[in-house]
Design a protein around this motif. Structure first.
Motif, PDB file in Angstrom:
ATOM      1  N   HIS A 230       1.098  -1.514  -0.028  1.00 30.74           N
ATOM      2  CA  HIS A 230      -0.180   0.011   0.286  1.00 30.74           C
ATOM      3  C   HIS A 230       0.914   0.691  -0.144  1.00 30.74           C
ATOM      4  O   HIS A 230       2.427   0.937   0.217  1.00 30.74           O
ATOM      5  CB  HIS A 230      -0.929   0.072   1.206  1.00 30.74           C
ATOM      6  CG  HIS A 230      -1.796  -1.254   1.146  1.00 30.74           C
ATOM      7  ND1 HIS A 230      -2.876  -1.158   0.270  1.00 30.74           N
ATOM      8  CD2 HIS A 230      -1.674  -2.464   1.166  1.00 30.74           C
ATOM      9  CE1 HIS A 230      -3.875  -2.022   0.739  1.00 30.74           C
ATOM     10  NE2 HIS A 230      -3.233  -3.030   1.039  1.00 30.74           N
TER      11      HIS A 230
ATOM     12  N   THR B 138       0.708   5.169   0.475  1.00 31.53           N
ATOM     13  CA  THR B 138       0.090   6.212   1.568  1.00 31.53           C
ATOM     14  C   THR B 138       0.938   7.740   1.162  1.00 31.53           C
ATOM     15  O   THR B 138       2.315   7.510   1.340  1.00 31.53           O
ATOM     16  CB  THR B 138      -0.608   6.379   2.977  1.00 31.53           C
ATOM     17  OG1 THR B 138      -1.453   7.482   3.540  1.00 31.53           O
ATOM     18  CG2 THR B 138       0.744   6.320   3.882  1.00 31.53           C
TER      19      THR B 138
ATOM     20  N   LYS C 275       0.400  -4.897   3.522  1.00 28.35           N
ATOM     21  CA  LYS C 275      -1.294  -5.806   4.702  1.00 28.35           C
ATOM     22  C   LYS C 275      -0.898  -7.293   4.287  1.00 28.35           C
ATOM     23  O   LYS C 275      -0.222  -7.625   3.757  1.00 28.35           O
ATOM     24  CB  LYS C 275      -2.164  -4.802   4.151  1.00 28.35           C
ATOM     25  CG  LYS C 275      -2.819  -3.482   4.446  1.00 28.35           C
ATOM     26  CD  LYS C 275      -3.969  -3.652   4.723  1.00 28.35           C
ATOM     27  CE  LYS C 275      -4.980  -2.050   4.829  1.00 28.35           C
ATOM     28  NZ  LYS C 275      -6.170  -1.647   4.467  1.00 28.35           N
TER      29      LYS C 275
ATOM     30  N   VAL D 216      -1.963  -4.070   9.274  1.00 26.23           N
ATOM     31  CA  VAL D 216      -1.136  -3.937   8.583  1.00 26.23           C
ATOM     32  C   VAL D 216       0.361  -3.986   9.561  1.00 26.23           C
ATOM     33  O   VAL D 216       0.349  -3.936  10.617  1.00 26.23           O
ATOM     34  CB  VAL D 216      -1.521  -1.738   8.938  1.00 26.23           C
ATOM     35  CG1 VAL D 216      -0.699  -0.931   8.831  1.00 26.23           C
ATOM     36  CG2 VAL D 216      -2.813  -1.208   8.249  1.00 26.23           C
TER      37      VAL D 216
ATOM     38  N   SER E 279      -0.577   7.955   9.779  1.00 28.72           N
ATOM     39  CA  SER E 279      -1.633   7.168   9.720  1.00 28.72           C
ATOM     40  C   SER E 279      -1.915   6.822   8.332  1.00 28.72           C
ATOM     41  O   SER E 279      -1.471   7.341   6.849  1.00 28.72           O
ATOM     42  CB  SER E 279      -3.499   8.866   9.131  1.00 28.72           C
ATOM     43  OG  SER E 279      -4.284   7.893   8.851  1.00 28.72           O
ATOM     44  N   TYR E 280      -2.618   4.951   8.480  1.00 25.31           N
ATOM     45  CA  TYR E 280      -3.056   4.336   7.818  1.00 25.31           C
ATOM     46  C   TYR E 280      -4.415   4.686   6.701  1.00 25.31           C
ATOM     47  O   TYR E 280      -4.248   3.608   5.507  1.00 25.31           O
ATOM     48  CB  TYR E 280      -2.802   3.202   7.556  1.00 25.31           C
ATOM     49  CG  TYR E 280      -1.093   3.281   8.222  1.00 25.31           C
ATOM     50  CD1 TYR E 280      -0.056   2.784   7.615  1.00 25.31           C
ATOM     51  CD2 TYR E 280      -0.884   3.194   9.476  1.00 25.31           C
ATOM     52  CE1 TYR E 280       1.048   2.921   7.809  1.00 25.31           C
ATOM     53  CE2 TYR E 280       0.256   2.669   9.638  1.00 25.31           C
ATOM     54  CZ  TYR E 280       1.503   2.978   9.501  1.00 25.31           C
ATOM     55  OH  TYR E 280       3.031   2.688   9.459  1.00 25.31           O
ATOM     56  N   ASP E 281      -5.195   5.340   6.799  1.00 30.32           N
ATOM     57  CA  ASP E 281      -6.432   5.386   6.772  1.00 30.32           C
ATOM     58  C   ASP E 281      -6.685   5.744   5.189  1.00 30.32           C
ATOM     59  O   ASP E 281      -7.133   4.976   4.088  1.00 30.32           O
ATOM     60  CB  ASP E 281      -7.168   6.530   7.432  1.00 30.32           C
ATOM     61  CG  ASP E 281      -7.358   6.278   8.566  1.00 30.32           C
ATOM     62  OD1 ASP E 281      -7.832   4.948   8.898  1.00 30.32           O
ATOM     63  OD2 ASP E 281      -6.965   7.566   9.295  1.00 30.32           O
ATOM     64  N   LYS E 282      -5.879   6.838   4.517  1.00 28.29           N
ATOM     65  CA  LYS E 282      -5.900   6.954   3.127  1.00 28.29           C
ATOM     66  C   LYS E 282      -4.750   6.513   2.144  1.00 28.29           C
ATOM     67  O   LYS E 282      -3.659   6.553   2.563  1.00 28.29           O
ATOM     68  CB  LYS E 282      -6.335   8.502   2.934  1.00 28.29           C
ATOM     69  CG  LYS E 282      -7.076   9.223   3.291  1.00 28.29           C
ATOM     70  CD  LYS E 282      -7.062  11.025   3.124  1.00 28.29           C
ATOM     71  CE  LYS E 282      -8.260  11.500   3.814  1.00 28.29           C
ATOM     72  NZ  LYS E 282      -8.031  12.946   3.935  1.00 28.29           N
ATOM     73  N   ASN E 283      -4.804   5.069   1.561  1.00 26.44           N
ATOM     74  CA  ASN E 283      -4.165   4.628   1.259  1.00 26.44           C
ATOM     75  C   ASN E 283      -4.128   3.774   0.297  1.00 26.44           C
ATOM     76  O   ASN E 283      -5.853   3.645  -0.786  1.00 26.44           O
ATOM     77  CB  ASN E 283      -3.069   3.423   2.604  1.00 26.44           C
ATOM     78  CG  ASN E 283      -3.993   2.326   2.781  1.00 26.44           C
ATOM     79  OD1 ASN E 283      -5.018   1.472   1.856  1.00 26.44           O
ATOM     80  ND2 ASN E 283      -4.629   2.698   3.787  1.00 26.44           N
ATOM     81  N   GLU E 284      -3.854   3.438  -0.851  1.00 27.51           N
ATOM     82  CA  GLU E 284      -4.413   2.697  -2.274  1.00 27.51           C
ATOM     83  C   GLU E 284      -2.991   1.739  -2.276  1.00 27.51           C
ATOM     84  O   GLU E 284      -1.513   1.520  -2.066  1.00 27.51           O
ATOM     85  CB  GLU E 284      -4.510   3.696  -3.723  1.00 27.51           C
ATOM     86  CG  GLU E 284      -2.834   4.158  -3.493  1.00 27.51           C
ATOM     87  CD  GLU E 284      -2.386   4.683  -5.396  1.00 27.51           C
ATOM     88  OE1 GLU E 284      -2.970   4.597  -6.052  1.00 27.51           O
ATOM     89  OE2 GLU E 284      -2.268   6.282  -5.161  1.00 27.51           O
TER      90      GLU E 284
END
Length: 145
Positions: A77, A79, A90, A95, A111-116
């Motif tokens: 991932h 970010t 992941k 994570v 923060s890992y909230d916004k990721n691709e």
């Protein structure tokens, strides 16, 4: 003496894919080997000026996330942290960020909230990054021999 850790360290005992006859069998073993193998030369060129023995994770997220993926599966991932791309893994939905320490040292919130999710092949398609990955593998092999 410096104490190092990573985000997801509660999963130290996660076994690699096909651990038979492999010198590194767990995520924890990989992390402790990497502490001795990461270098300024394996760091992202944009960050290798930040690399030092007290901040060994600086600039290592791309090649390290590729290595974790190759050994343990899961996914990679991407970010953005402090205006830069940062890569993590992941595994079984957990994570794992073995290079997070560089941001803790710099006191940058993570923060890992916004990721691709990104493919390993897209990371490896960068020639310079692929060379750093090969160098990291070489350093690991030398360390283990």
């Amino acid at each position: 003496m410096l104490t190092h850790s990573f985000y997801g360290a509660k999963h130290l005992s996660t076994l690699r894919l096909h651990p038979e006859n492999k010198p590194i069998k767990t995520l924890g073993e990989l992390f402790y080997v990497l502490l001795s193998c990461w270098s300024k030369e394996t760091a992202d060129p944009e960050q290798n000026g930040e690399w030092n023995r007290a901040n060994v994770t600086a600039g290592q997220s791309d090649v390290s996330s590729m290595l974790v993926f190759d050994m343990f599966g899961g996914s990679i991932h991407k970010t953005e942290l402090d205006g830069r791309a940062h890569y993590f893994n992941k595994i079984s939905g957990n994570v794992i960020d073995i290079t997070r320490e560089q941001y803790e040292i710099a006191k940058i919130p993570v923060s890992y909230d916004k990721n691709e999710e990104i493919s390993r092949s897209s990371l490896a398609s960068d020639e310079e990054r692929a060379e750093r990955y090969k160098l990291l593998l070489k350093r690991i092999s030398e360390y283990l021999s």
